[in-house]
Design a protein around this motif. Structure first.
Motif, PDB file in Angstrom:
ATOM      1  N   PHE A  49       0.827  -1.207   0.000  1.00 61.77           N
ATOM      2  CA  PHE A  49       0.000   0.000   0.000  1.00 61.77           C
ATOM      3  C   PHE A  49       0.862   1.258   0.000  1.00 61.77           C
ATOM      4  N   SER A  50       1.898   1.293   0.817  1.00 66.86           N
ATOM      5  CA  SER A  50       2.780   2.461   0.875  1.00 66.86           C
ATOM      6  C   SER A  50       3.510   2.671  -0.441  1.00 66.86           C
ATOM      7  N   PHE A  51       3.946   1.580  -1.069  1.00 70.17           N
ATOM      8  CA  PHE A  51       4.605   1.673  -2.367  1.00 70.17           C
ATOM      9  C   PHE A  51       3.659   2.258  -3.416  1.00 70.17           C
ATOM     10  N   TRP A  84       0.770  17.922  -2.099  1.00 71.79           N
ATOM     11  CA  TRP A  84      -0.555  17.602  -1.583  1.00 71.79           C
ATOM     12  C   TRP A  84      -0.528  16.440  -0.605  1.00 71.79           C
ATOM     13  N   GLY A  85       0.454  15.560  -0.696  1.00 75.84           N
ATOM     14  CA  GLY A  85       0.574  14.466   0.272  1.00 75.84           C
ATOM     15  C   GLY A  85       0.764  14.970   1.691  1.00 75.84           C
ATOM     16  N   SER A 112      -8.034   4.237   4.007  1.00 79.29           N
ATOM     17  CA  SER A 112      -6.990   4.976   3.298  1.00 79.29           C
ATOM     18  C   SER A 112      -6.688   4.345   1.944  1.00 79.29           C
ATOM     19  N   SER A 113      -6.741   3.018   1.840  1.00 84.45           N
ATOM     20  CA  SER A 113      -6.543   2.351   0.551  1.00 84.45           C
ATOM     21  C   SER A 113      -7.660   2.716  -0.422  1.00 84.45           C
ATOM     22  N   ALA A 114      -8.882   2.747   0.065  1.00 82.79           N
ATOM     23  CA  ALA A 114     -10.009   3.128  -0.790  1.00 82.79           C
ATOM     24  C   ALA A 114      -9.880   4.573  -1.261  1.00 82.79           C
ATOM     25  N   LEU A 115      -9.465   5.459  -0.367  1.00 87.33           N
ATOM     26  CA  LEU A 115      -9.300   6.862  -0.760  1.00 87.33           C
ATOM     27  C   LEU A 115      -8.191   7.041  -1.787  1.00 87.33           C
ATOM     28  N   VAL A 116      -7.095   6.305  -1.640  1.00 87.84           N
ATOM     29  CA  VAL A 116      -6.012   6.376  -2.624  1.00 87.84           C
ATOM     30  C   VAL A 116      -6.488   5.829  -3.971  1.00 87.84           C
TER      31      VAL A 116
END
Length: 136
Positions: A49-51, A84-85, A112-116
């Motif tokens: 996810f972070s990648f 923006w991050g 957070s995954s869904a928002l990304v």
């Protein structure tokens, strides 16, 4: 543990009559640590996810020249997109800290995954200069 070291430990952990619950609990340092396999699954999911989040966040920096030509953006617009991050971190850190404490790690990561994913999908909507600027 020797008598002297236990006496020093008692002196360093006692604060008069105000003793909190974590100070009264003793930790057994000789107890083996249990490692669960799901720990590595969570680590792998978080790393992936972070990648992906970093990959999406840094889309336009490496192709700055082409993006300036296609969308008509200038250097400051592309630099703002990279900023923006941290800006959204400042705006949402309280919400996600609360979510992490109340609902746990799973819900915070899923949201957070869904928002990304939604944010990355929104970028694909338009190639028009004004729309692409607001959606990116």
């Amino acid at each position: 543990m020797s008598r002297e070291s236990s006496h020093l430990l008692e002196d360093s952990t006692s604060h008069g009559s105000q003793e909190t619950s974590h100070e009264s609990q003793e930790v057994d340092l000789h107890q083996p640590t249990v490692v669960y396999k799901r720990r590595y699954y969570v680590l792998a999911a978080f790393s992936l996810f972070s990648f992906c989040q970093g990959w999406i966040w840094n889309t336009f920096g490496p192709i700055q020249g082409a993006v300036e030509h296609v969308f008509g953006w200038n250097d400051s617009t592309i630099a703002l997109l990279a900023n923006w991050g941290p800006i959204t971190y400042i705006a949402t850190v309280t919400l996600f800290s609360w979510l992490l404490n109340v609902k746990g790690l799973r819900w915070a990561v899923l949201l957070s995954s869904a928002l990304v994913a939604v944010g990355a999908g929104i970028r694909c909507i338009s190639m028009e200069q004004t729309t692409a600027t607001w959606l990116s």
